[in-house]
Structures are given as structure tokens and as C-alpha cells.
Motif scaffolding. Structure first.
Motif, mmCIF file in Angstrom:
data_model
loop_
_atom_site.group_PDB
_atom_site.id
_atom_site.type_symbol
_atom_site.label_atom_id
_atom_site.label_comp_id
_atom_site.label_asym_id
_atom_site.label_seq_id
_atom_site.Cartn_x
_atom_site.Cartn_y
_atom_site.Cartn_z
ATOM 1 N N ASP A 1 3.317 3.647 -4.565
ATOM 2 C CA ASP A 1 4.536 3.864 -3.786
ATOM 3 C C ASP A 1 5.093 5.270 -3.926
ATOM 4 O O ASP A 1 4.850 5.962 -4.908
ATOM 5 C CB ASP A 1 5.637 2.897 -4.260
ATOM 6 C CG ASP A 1 5.359 1.465 -3.850
ATOM 7 O OD1 ASP A 1 4.681 1.266 -2.836
ATOM 8 O OD2 ASP A 1 5.809 0.554 -4.566
ATOM 9 N N PHE B 1 16.421 -0.060 -2.841
ATOM 10 C CA PHE B 1 15.963 -1.339 -3.393
ATOM 11 C C PHE B 1 15.241 -1.139 -4.715
ATOM 12 O O PHE B 1 15.134 -2.056 -5.507
ATOM 13 C CB PHE B 1 15.138 -2.140 -2.371
ATOM 14 C CG PHE B 1 13.722 -1.679 -2.136
ATOM 15 C CD1 PHE B 1 13.455 -0.485 -1.501
ATOM 16 C CD2 PHE B 1 12.662 -2.474 -2.510
ATOM 17 C CE1 PHE B 1 12.161 -0.072 -1.257
ATOM 18 C CE2 PHE B 1 11.347 -2.068 -2.272
ATOM 19 C CZ PHE B 1 11.099 -0.872 -1.650
ATOM 20 N N HIS C 1 -0.982 -3.600 -6.414
ATOM 21 C CA HIS C 1 -0.588 -3.381 -5.037
ATOM 22 C C HIS C 1 0.360 -4.466 -4.552
ATOM 23 O O HIS C 1 1.318 -4.211 -3.848
ATOM 24 C CB HIS C 1 -1.820 -3.341 -4.127
ATOM 25 C CG HIS C 1 -1.459 -3.280 -2.692
ATOM 26 N ND1 HIS C 1 -2.180 -3.893 -1.715
ATOM 27 C CD2 HIS C 1 -0.413 -2.678 -2.080
ATOM 28 C CE1 HIS C 1 -1.606 -3.670 -0.546
ATOM 29 N NE2 HIS C 1 -0.544 -2.938 -0.739
ATOM 30 N N HIS D 1 5.897 -3.559 -2.562
ATOM 31 C CA HIS D 1 7.131 -3.663 -1.786
ATOM 32 C C HIS D 1 7.815 -4.991 -2.024
ATOM 33 O O HIS D 1 8.403 -5.555 -1.131
ATOM 34 C CB HIS D 1 6.840 -3.485 -0.288
ATOM 35 C CG HIS D 1 6.475 -2.083 0.033
ATOM 36 N ND1 HIS D 1 5.191 -1.694 0.249
ATOM 37 C CD2 HIS D 1 7.237 -0.981 0.139
ATOM 38 C CE1 HIS D 1 5.166 -0.406 0.488
ATOM 39 N NE2 HIS D 1 6.381 0.056 0.429
ATOM 40 N N GLN D 2 7.692 -5.474 -3.226
ATOM 41 C CA GLN D 2 8.312 -6.786 -3.479
ATOM 42 C C GLN D 2 9.813 -6.675 -3.327
ATOM 43 O O GLN D 2 10.407 -5.630 -3.543
ATOM 44 C CB GLN D 2 7.957 -7.292 -4.865
ATOM 45 C CG GLN D 2 8.701 -6.559 -5.977
ATOM 46 C CD GLN D 2 8.698 -7.358 -7.245
ATOM 47 O OE1 GLN D 2 8.042 -8.359 -7.346
ATOM 48 N NE2 GLN D 2 9.435 -6.912 -8.217
#
Lengths: 395, 395, 395
Positions: free
Chosen positions: B282, B349, B390, B394-395
């Protein structure tokens, strides 16, 4: 020397500051007109907000530890109001304003010059029920704050929960910002920054920023050339520019365009400054058609230092993440003339979903050059985009 | 000339190198204390790892082609151990250490000076069964490696599978790094780099890095001012800083803080250096409250070259992707004094999920300034964050 | 002065331009051989595309407003063909070519020198049915276009729908690009840019770029050293480099490697230039093993300006987003010799899925150094990667 002749001259005294406040007010109200910033000289009329004597007393009572070293006494002070704007499609929208009536997002552009110390009294006029609706955690207190980037401030002006520097509903608090100048051991604070809430929703102000509590801050260095126009373009979640997307990003009346956050216009030859801000959860890229800039502090070098001018890249697309901010300075229509120049995120699915607007370089009669088709794929309501959250990060 | 007076003086001989090793050891063990780096002078006692005669022979046997051009003989050598750390909630954790007992993540900070040639013997003490559990492909061999950024190395020191420069369980291998100096046609290697595994799991070492096999490398140029403190902050998957997040990122004892990867402290006025690293899948942004830096090689310009100082942006937020690394130098509490300054990813986030810690600028008595609430939203166990993959991007 | 001695000398006349066209042609056809660019001197044979008299007439008929200020008359002109390439696994693939037969992706590398004005006539040879299959919106017209970054162009050469500067199937259109030189108030246009479609699929050309309509543009400044080789590496969706991934990124014959987009080779000591481009929907990072570069305009400073050389970071990994482009210049094998040096995205799940290739620094006999295992985890067919779309952004 890689510097540019100053149009500021020996400014810095109280009269100029008043003018600066005027300019800020106009930008905030979205009615900045041609020459507004540059025509206003030391002799122009100035609308200085009245200084409340109660607030003066409050300011005088600040402990020395609440002021950054080098800031004995604020050079000026402004009032800033955090208010709730009318909902759009039931979406909550907030804004900062120099008056409650002129609150907007982005909030008023604040300009400082290195060396200046500014006192900002933030009034929290947002209803408690609204803040409660935005709260991510039931134990998080209800309040708004003012956190800024780039300039110097003590913990008392941090705008965070752990420093107790936030404002409950109905309250007010004075924040002190110091644009520390470059000097021995100090890098200076001249730059393109932004300020935002750090309190609404949770300890990072995610919901405050996502609903509109953000604005631009430009700190200039003595000698910097002032632009003819400044536009704030905050790239954020849901493929939004200033929390708008699609047709909502460009509301210019072709025959009588009025400059503002959703109508980016300039006369050919004008020096246009963009303050580009990253917000939210995603990366974006700022791209402008037909224009490019130097990837330097102000976005423009005068070229007198050839080694520097040869080394610094000239670019027309720049990636930015949340929290980033930078300045882009271009000469409108340089070598290419009037036209409707796309300004968009170059992430393809972002631009396809409406993360695009235009810089309109005007025709001699002050109208927009004609164009044959809309650049915006579809109108997106303001409110749809205003409610930014993680869930929309990759929709 | 945009340079700063050297505190290193004419250093570079063997005695300084020994001191540098000491400093590295202390950082690796997490017990670097006030003045540890700067107080240690050429006369200070040095704990030089004993040179194994078998290893010396191995080194002497290296083919000339295994040494970068310009590196006739290593100036010093260190031992590095890749070990398995105790599991946390059943999650596998690995670490590099100057001894097996002091292995940690990040691994030991390695400092070099341009011109220096370093030999590092990597010992693979990770059990084969552990490497097998991390393997992404059953045909990929079991091993660990040492791949570095920035300095010069031949294919034999690349640390990759296709160059056969990795180490099977129980084995060892010597890697040669050359901090090539700036010169005719060469850009030099001074910079803020990192080293990491390139072998565990698959050909890119994704699982090795995700479980802890990474560390910082700083190459200084002759004349660079040494910082008072250096902290490595690697921003990675699962919203982690050094594979930790939430309360696990800041374990300072308020009354008796001990500096280390999870306790970032400094005295006011100290020169603090951050080595910021991007890992995983990320993008992130490194943001520090109350402080800013020059977006230049070391993060600080002395300002004697005015054109340069006017052109280079001063920033307080910088985006970084996996593989990126850069240096940030600040004067702790400059103009703003003691306080608890948030250091966080500005992706909202990410910070909301605990990708945040603090730089504590200490009070005169060496304790933390009080603060009224935790900045961290919730404690996240070390192990939860350590297992980066991976799926968590974007959890 | 941070500049480098010119090998260009006093070039700029018509004969050099012809040679430049030759070089471009060879690059486009993927047959650029050793010394191709540098050996070609003013006396070398030149394959100048014949100038169609009808096109000359068309060019002469351009209104003055269709040429950027400063560009009275194009210095040269080229023909560019947008064609459909053979499908691969039923996936649509498009390409630009200097001839229809040599179309490819990336398209031909276009080189300009500041001060030059270039006329490019784009021929749309893509079948209407193919464009219809790629259309995202049934109301969007069928056409292709040529949009470029960095250089100056009027709205008539913008390549966008709203400026009516696109080409319907079977049509042609001449675009004028001006590499405006650095001068009073102008930052210049020297840089590493790219050109691409802005029309196929929708108003941002997302489908055009995703199927292959893109290429590199390098604008040099008088005095810039020419590289020995230039490679375009566009990092895009589906973890692709030039829309390829895995084994498809590196097709070098070890015994007789032929340089091209999927075979990156160099002799030790050669000056190799990468034009790195970001496309699509994702962030990536460009990382090269064993080599590093200066984060400056060309990627290499000559070091005569010490302050600048001390301030500009040297890096070996750089993040980029869609629309970004930059130049990287390295001396192949500097200090480290022949070898197979990985070039990959450092986002771990990207490299793990095949977003990796190699820079092969050749052995004295012109062959690849041996290596023991493939760096690429699995072969991915060209077509699988060529069809880039949002849905694949985070697969």
C-alpha cells in the motif's frame, strides 16, 4: 539567485494585513473577481473584522507556553466559525467561515507571510446532535477543532483530543500560528499548507474533513511574487475535488463566469496559483492540460540560477496522498491562449467517475471559449460526494 | 555552499568504525540512550564483534568479481543473524540481529559513510519448518537472504534467487556492500535506505518482509552532521508502523521513557532523524505534528545557498510506496517546546485503525509531558499486524 | 553550473532532425541496436517519411490560432497510425506506429529538443467496430486521439472530445506540439513525457490507453547528454509493465539478445535512460537493483554544483501514479559489472504477480550473464494483461 522580484515590496505592516484579510474574505465568500488580490493596495478599503474586547482579554491571558517561541504578540487575529451547512440529499455538510453566513468548503484561504503570528478564534456553531450523528465511537467527545499544517504551534494549538485543544459545541478557542521565518537551523515555513478538523468523528477528524471542515493556508516568503488568482483544489474520497465531482465541479456561467471553487477562470497571462491538497483515504494525481510547472516550492523558478533550473523537473502531473499539499503556479494560456483546459485526476477510474473540472482561460471579452461537449461524464450531486468515507475509497 | 559543518571531522579510520558498530548494536538492542550516538567519540570503548578466522578466510577467498569496483578490501565486517522470534497469537515473526539474542524488527540500523566497504555475514537460523510454512509456492527453495537498497553490490550480493545469493537453513553467506562516493559520473550513495529479505515465501521475499526481516541503512556523506537520535519508521500493511499499530506503536513509560522503535522520544533542541521506509502493498503518508522538514537528501538544508533554500519545498507530510525510503531531520520541539506530537499516516482509515504513534519531546526532567487522552483508538496486538499480506491491503 | 557537456553540439538543423526520426523509427520497430542512437551522426543515412503534399496543404491551412505562440512553422512532421493489432486470446490490442505495419505498444519514442515545433498527423486506422466494442457509453462518439503531456499545444491539438480534436475512423488530423524553451517567465518543456489516446471508450481515453495507445516523449534541453539507450517502461493496471507481465516482460534470447520493450539490455558503462510512465488506476513504484539515480530532471547531475548535488536525493525506488512520468539515467553496471538486475514494482503483490523484468548488463561477448532461476513467477500471456480495466486494479 533563484528568486523573483517582489511585488510585495516592504509590506508587512498593519495596513497590508488588513488588505490580506479582505482578500481572504472575498475568496471565502466565492466572489473574488478580476484583479481582486492584486488591485487591492495599501490604500484600498479594508473590512477588518472587529476585535471583540472579550476576545482580546482572552488572548492576553494566554500563557507564554501557549505561544510558539518567536511569537510575542499576534500580528493579527481572525474569527473562524465552524457551522453546519444545509443538508443535500440528507447528507451532513459542514464548513468553516470567517462569518457563520459565509462558511463553505473549502474554508477561507488564509495567507500569511513568514514572520507573522496569527491568532484564530474558532467558534463551534455545529449542533451537538450533528456531531453525535458523525461520531464513530460513542466514547469520543463531541467537538470540532482546528489543526494546521506547516506553521509552528504549541500543543495548546494542536487541535487534537490528547492535547485538549478542541472546542465543544457552543464554545470557542483561540489558536496561535507562527509562520516562523527561515533562519539559523530553521527551514522556514513558507509553503502551501492546509488546515482541517482533527476531532469530528474520532481522534483523527476523519468525519470532519469528509464533511467539509478543511481549507487552504499559503505562507509566502518575503519577495515571493503574489499570484493574480489562487484556487484551492482538494482531491479527496469518492473521486471528488473539494468534495464535488462531475458537473458539480464546474458551474461557470459561460457568458458571465464568476470565479470560485467550482469556476476556475483566468485571463490569458495571469499568474494562477493552485493550492493542491490531498484528503481522505486514497492517492490521486493532479493533472492540468496545456500547462506545466516547476516541481519546486512555489511551482515557478525565475531561471536566474541555471544549475537549479536544469535540475528541477518540470511536470504536468503530480501524485498526492492524504495530508499532502503543494503549490502549482502557471501563467494562464502561456503560449497556447484561451481555451478550456481539463484539470483532472489521471487515475482513469477517478476521472471517468467525474474527478475532473476545467481551468477556463477566457476570451478577450471575458467569456468562456466555446466547446462542443461536456468533459464531465455525468452530474453528481454535491451531497453524494460530500459524504466521504472509507467504504467509497475504491468504489 | 549548501553544506553543514562536519562534526565528523576527519573520521573514517578504524577507531570510528568500531564506535559506529557500537552505536548500531545499541540501536538494534533498543537501548540507545541520550547522547549515545554523539557522546561516543574515538576514545570511547568499543564492542567490536570478534572476527571469526574461518569467516576471514571465506572473505579472503571471495573472487574479485564478487566485490564492487572500488572496494578492494572491506573496511569492517559484521555478523547478522536471521532468527525466528517468539510467536505472538500463533503468528510467525522473524527478525535480523547483530546477535541471535538481540534480533528484532526493525533489524539493527546500519550506518555507513561514503567510501566505506562493508562485509556482512548473514546466518540463517530460521528453522526450515518455519520457512516452509511461509512458502507461497512449493517449488520455491527454503532460505533467507539480504537484499539492500542504495549501495553498490555485485550479483553475488543481490540476495535473490536467480543470482543464487541466498542462504539455506543453517547456512551463512557474506554480502559485500560498497558505499560508493560521489565522483566523476557517479551520483554517490549517501542516502536513507533499507535492507530486507528477498527470498522468504517467493522470489520477492514478500513473506520475509511481512514477518519482520527488514531494517534501516543510512549512508552519510563526509561532512554530514550526525543526528542526536535516529528512528526507523517502516510504514507497512495492515496499517502498521514497524509491523505494529494502535497502542503497540507507543509503549513509552511516561515517567521513565526508554527510546526504541516503540518509544520515540527526544530532548528539546536535539536533532532527530527519521528513516522512513515503505513496505508491503500500500501507499502511506508520513506526517508529523508541529514539525516540518526540507524535502531534500537529509531533510535539512543549512540555508547558505539561498536559491536552493528558496526552491526546495518544506513539507510536513510525504507520500511513500513500498520500496521507498527517505530521511526526515527535525530539531525536536523547535519553537514549540515539549509535547506529545502525533506521527501518523494521514490516510484517514489508516490512522483511524491505529497507524499512529507520537514523537514525545520531553520535559526538562526527562519525563513525558502529560496528555489527557490516548491518541491510539485501540490496542492492536503486535502479531495481528505482523502477519501482513495482500488480503489486508484495504481491510 | 550543474550541466553536462553537450554531445549534441550545435545540432538542431534539418539533417539532425532526419536522424532523430530514424532513431525513433528504429525504436518503434523494436530493432534499436548497439550504438544506434549515438553512432548515427549528421552524415548517416536518414529514412525521412515522405511528406504528402495533401498533408502539406492541410498544414499550411491551419489557422494561426492552431499553433502555439512561438511556433511559426513546424520544424519537422511525422505520420502516426493508430491501428488494431492482432488479438491475443480474443483481447483487443491497439497500437500507434510510424507506419501501420510497425505499430506497437508502447508506440514510437518521440524525441524533441527545446525550441522545436513538431507536426504529427494521426491516422485512425482502427475499425469502427473495434472502437464500438471498447465504448463505455453508447453516446460517446467513435474515434481515437493524440493527447500529449509537457509540451505546448493549442486546444485544437488537445486530443479531447470537448475540443473536437479527435479523429473518426478512417480520418486524419494534424496535431502541433511546441517544445517551448526555457526563458523569461517560462519553465521550459524539457522532460520525460508521454502521449496517449484521450478518446477511446470515454472522454478520458481509458480504454485506449488500456489497450495500447500510449508512447513516450522525451524533450531534451540543448546541452543534455544523449543516452546510449532509451527504454520506455509504463507501469499500469493488472501489474503490467507496458501491458505485459510475468515471462512476457522479458523475452531476451540469452545468446543473442535484441533490445526492445521486452528485452532491456546494455553494455557495461553505457548510459541507459528509462522513461518511466504511470498508467491506469493504481500507484506503483519503479525499482531497479544494483543501480540508483539522482531524483532530478534527467536522473543524473554532473556534480559540479556541490550544493545541489548535496541536496538532491539519490534514490533507487520511486512511486508513481497514473499520468506521472519521469526520467531515470544510470550507467549500466557502474561499479558492479555484468549481471541480470531486477527491475520491478516494489508493491509486493504486484511483483509477486509478475510486475518484474530485468536490466541485463551484458558480458563482454554480448550475451546475457547466466542466472540460475527465473525471476518471473509465472508466464502471463500478453493479452491477459493488455486488457486493463478498473476491475483488475486490486486483483
Amino acid at each position: 539567485m533563484e528568486k523573483e522580484t517582489s511585488r510585495l515590496g516592504t509590506v508587512g505592516g498593519p495596513r497590508l494585513m488588513a488588505v490580506a484579510i479582505l482578500a481572504v474574505t472575498l475568496v471565502g465568500a466565492g466572489v473574488l473577481r478580476f484583479g481582486g488580490l492584486t488591485a487591492a493596495g495599501p490604500g484600498a478599503p479594508a473590512a477588518v473584522p472587529a476585535v471583540n474586547t472579550q476576545q482580546q482579554a482572552e488572548l492576553a491571558a494566554l500563557a507564554p507556553g501557549d505561544r510558539p517561541d518567536g511569537c510575542i504578540q499576534p500580528d493579527r487575529r481572525i474569527q473562524l466559525y465552524a457551522v453546519e451547512l444545509p443538508r443535500d440529499n440528507n447528507q451532513i455538510r459542514l464548513g468553516y467561515g470567517l462569518t457563520p453566513e459565509t462558511a463553505s468548503y473549502p474554508g477561507p484561504l488564509i495567507e500569511m507571510i513568514e514572520g507573522e503570528c496569527l491568532a484564530i478564534t474558532l467558534h463551534n456553531d455545529v449542533p451537538a446532535a450533528t456531531l453525535e450523528a458523525l461520531r464513530q465511537d460513542p466514547n469520543h467527545p463531541l467537538g470540532v477543532s482546528l489543526h494546521t499544517h506547516g506553521v509552528k504551534y504549541t500543543p495548546a494549538s494542536d487541535g487534537t483530543i490528547h492535547t485538549d485543544s478542541w472546542v465543544p459545541p457552543g464554545g470557542q478557542r483561540t489558536y496561535i500560528w507562527f509562520a516562523k521565518p527561515r533562519g539559523a537551523g530553521s527551514q522556514g515555513t513558507a509553503g502551501y499548507w492546509w488546515y482541517h478538523d482533527h476531532m469530528v468523528g474520532g481522534p483523527h477528524g476523519t468525519r470532519g474533513q469528509g464533511t467539509g471542515l478543511f481549507g487552504g493556508l499559503v505562507v509566502r516568503r518575503q519577495g515571493d511574487i503574489r499570484p493574480n488568482r489562487t484556487y484551492v483544489t482538494a482531491f479527496g474520497d469518492l473521486q471528488s475535488i473539494n468534495l464535488k465531482r462531475g458537473a458539480a465541479t464546474d458551474t461557470c456561467d459561460p457568458a458571465n463566469p464568476v470565479p470560485g471553487p467550482t469556476c476556475l477562470i483566468a485571463k490569458p497571462g495571469e499568474r494562477v496559483e493552485f493550492l493542491v491538497i490531498g484528503m481522505g483515504n486514497d492517492m490521486h494525481t493532479f493533472h492540468l492540460h496545456g500547462h506545466s510547472w516547476s516541481d519546486s516550492r512555489t511551482g515557478m523558478l525565475d531561471g536566474t540560477n541555471k544549475a537549479l533550473a536544469d535540475a528541477v523537473p518540470v511536470i504536468d502531473n503530480k501524485a498526492l496522498g492524504p495530508g499532502d499539499s503543494f503549490g502549482v503556479t502557471v501563467v494562464a494560456g502561456d503560449s497556447v491562449g484561451a481555451g478550456n483546459w481539463m484539470l483532472h485526476c489521471h487515475m482513469q477510474f477517478h476521472s471517468d467517475q467525474g474527478m475532473a473540472t476545467m481551468l477556463h482561460v477566457l476570451q478577450p471579452d471575458g467569456t468562456l471559449a466555446p466547446h462542443s461537449a461536456d468533459h464531465a461524464p455525468a452530474a453528481a450531486s454535491d451531497a453524494t460526494a460530500a459524504h466521504a468515507g472509507h467504504e467509497g475509497a475504491h468504489q
